[in-house]
Design a protein around this motif. Structure first.
Motif, mmCIF file in Angstrom:
data_model
loop_
_atom_site.group_PDB
_atom_site.id
_atom_site.type_symbol
_atom_site.label_atom_id
_atom_site.label_comp_id
_atom_site.label_asym_id
_atom_site.label_seq_id
_atom_site.Cartn_x
_atom_site.Cartn_y
_atom_site.Cartn_z
ATOM 1 N N THR A 1 0.845 -1.199 0.000
ATOM 2 C CA THR A 1 0.000 0.000 0.000
ATOM 3 C C THR A 1 0.875 1.241 0.000
ATOM 4 N N THR B 1 -10.870 5.184 14.575
ATOM 5 C CA THR B 1 -11.278 3.841 15.014
ATOM 6 C C THR B 1 -10.073 3.092 15.591
ATOM 7 N N ASP C 1 -10.091 -0.185 15.739
ATOM 8 C CA ASP C 1 -10.141 -1.490 15.098
ATOM 9 C C ASP C 1 -9.279 -1.464 13.833
ATOM 10 N N LYS C 2 -8.253 -2.290 13.784
ATOM 11 C CA LYS C 2 -7.302 -2.243 12.683
ATOM 12 C C LYS C 2 -7.953 -2.607 11.350
ATOM 13 N N ALA C 3 -8.821 -3.600 11.342
ATOM 14 C CA ALA C 3 -9.465 -4.014 10.097
ATOM 15 C C ALA C 3 -10.339 -2.885 9.544
ATOM 16 N N VAL C 4 -11.062 -2.248 10.440
ATOM 17 C CA VAL C 4 -11.892 -1.124 10.018
ATOM 18 C C VAL C 4 -11.009 0.014 9.521
ATOM 19 N N GLU D 1 -8.046 -0.166 8.184
ATOM 20 C CA GLU D 1 -7.462 -0.488 6.872
ATOM 21 C C GLU D 1 -8.471 -0.254 5.751
ATOM 22 N N ALA D 2 -9.734 -0.605 6.017
ATOM 23 C CA ALA D 2 -10.776 -0.386 5.007
ATOM 24 C C ALA D 2 -10.999 1.107 4.773
ATOM 25 N N LYS D 3 -11.020 1.888 5.857
ATOM 26 C CA LYS D 3 -11.225 3.330 5.723
ATOM 27 C C LYS D 3 -10.029 3.983 5.051
ATOM 28 N N ALA E 1 -8.035 2.835 2.733
ATOM 29 C CA ALA E 1 -8.036 2.671 1.275
ATOM 30 C C ALA E 1 -8.924 3.720 0.618
ATOM 31 N N GLY E 2 -10.091 3.963 1.204
ATOM 32 C CA GLY E 2 -11.001 4.964 0.656
ATOM 33 C C GLY E 2 -10.457 6.371 0.792
#
Length: 416
Positions: free
Chosen positions: A7, A38, A40-43, A45-47, A49-50
């Motif tokens: 990334t 957040t 939360d690492k998964a959340v 990572e998703a945010k 990217a956007g």
């Protein structure tokens, strides 16, 4: 800290914070940091990217938050309020005012500086530059000022004086409007909207007319109408000016409100004009400082001038005005834009261009005359403020020295 070689951005935790942040660099933009809000690492990572894709798009279009220039933001702000067929007269006036300040002063000074670079010291530097613009600054050598009105270009002599405190305060409203627009579209935080100290408002008494002066002015205006009986077109123009003054004095309307009047705004005129003089009563819907017309109660003496305007239009054009016809028309039946030149000539002929203190009188002076007369009659300031579409504070500020007639008689006493 988290890093992924696949990334173009990096996730990390700030010291003392449980929420993730991201950072990355873009060509010509330097390093950019964005809070992901957040833990939360998964959340996160998703945010991330956007957010990265959004930043890339904004950078390509030169609208990255904090990176957009003042000049481009000011143009975008003007585009957002540009008049259309649904725009009210007040909105059009606001647009013209903002546009004039931006094009003459704000954009030339701030130019392509980013909005986030305009810190408080820079803003106060602008105020100093603006105060001397016409005396020792960029405008000191300008001879004329050009402007547009109704699609035509006009010019007037440049006045090389410093602006009043009230003028500066009005122009700062435009500056803040651009910052508010930037905050609304995410270019800055709302905390970055400037709060500039502008000093106290000046409370200069407004130039008005005494009743004797108004009578003299109206008498001269009527004589000038009669003198042009052999030239109907000039007579019509002079009659319109006479009626403009008479209605302004007996309604307290602002000049722009008068120019914006259509016959549909004279509520009840069609029914009342056939009644006897003592029975005639109308209401007027005026565009004031709000976006919708507000109704006012005119003095009964204004009715005769409305009759004269109606009859004069009918004689000139051979038909009655429609509800959409402007009350104040030029010879072509189009809306009159200004009475400045004709009024100046009449005031000069009457020797009433200035009041006793040397203050120049304008079409606004009739509004001030109305306010003073109403206070002398004993009209309370709350009722007066409503009818004049202004605030009690403004009435108190500019007319607090007007003494009602009853109170004046009590103060004077008598020889009995």
């Amino acid at each position: 800290m988290s890093s992924d070689s696949k990334t173009p951005y990096e996730l990390y935790l700030r010291q003392g914070s449980a929420n993730y942040w991201m950072r990355f660099s873009l060509p010509g933009q330097g390093q950019i940091r964005i809070g992901l809000k957040t833990p939360d690492k998964a959340v996160a990572e998703a945010k991330a990217a956007g957010e990265y894709q959004k930043a890339v798009w904004q950078a390509e279009h030169n609208i990255l938050p904090g990176k957009m220039s003042f000049d481009k933001l000011a143009k975008a702000f003007l585009a957002s309020i540009e008049p259309n067929e649904k725009t009210t007269p007040k909105q059009r006036d606001t647009y013209k005012s903002h546009k004039g300040v931006i094009q003459r002063y704000l954009s030339p000074f701030f130019g392509n500086r980013t909005i986030v670079s305009l810190t408080e010291p820079k803003l106060y530097q602008y105020l100093d530059w603006r105060r001397t613009y016409w005396t020792t600054g960029p405008g000191k050598h300008e001879k004329v000022v050009t402007y547009e009105r109704a699609g035509r270009t006009f010019s007037r002599p440049a006045i090389h004086v410093e602006p009043t405190a009230n003028t500066m305060r009005r122009e700062v409203v435009t500056l803040r409007a651009v910052f508010k627009f930037a905050a609304r579209h995410g270019h800055i935080s709302r905390d970055a909207i400037p709060q500039l100290e502008m000093g106290k408002e000046t409370k200069n008494k407004r130039p008005s007319f005494s009743n004797a002066e108004i009578n003299r002015l109206l008498l001269l205006a009527e004589q000038r109408v009669q003198e042009m009986a052999h030239l109907p077109k000039i007579q019509y123009e002079r009659l319109v000016l006479l009626c403009f003054i008479d209605i302004a004095v007996h309604t307290g309307m602002r000049p722009t409100e008068l120019h914006n009047l259509n016959w549909a705004n004279i509520v009840g005129f069609a029914d009342e004009r056939v009644k006897s003089i003592e029975q005639r009563r109308i209401r007027i819907e005026a565009y004031g400082k709000g976006f919708a017309p507000k109704q006012l109660v005119p003095n009964v003496e204004a009715f005769g001038s409305f009759i004269n305007l109606w009859d004069a239009y009918e004689r000139l054009h051979g038909k009655e005005p429609t509800p959409e016809t402007p009350v104040f028309c030029n010879l072509d039946g189009q809306r009159m834009q200004s009475t400045k030149n004709s009024l100046h000539a009449l005031l000069s002929a009457a020797g009433l261009k200035e009041d006793a203190f040397g203050r120049k009188r304008t079409a606004y002076s009739f509004r001030h005359t109305y306010a003073s007369n109403q206070i002398r009659k004993g009209t309370d300031i709350y009722t007066l403020a409503i009818n004049m579409r202004t605030s009690v504070r403004m009435i108190e500020m500019y007319y607090s020295d007007v003494v009602p007639d009853e109170m004046a008689r009590q103060l004077e006493g008598s020889y009995e």
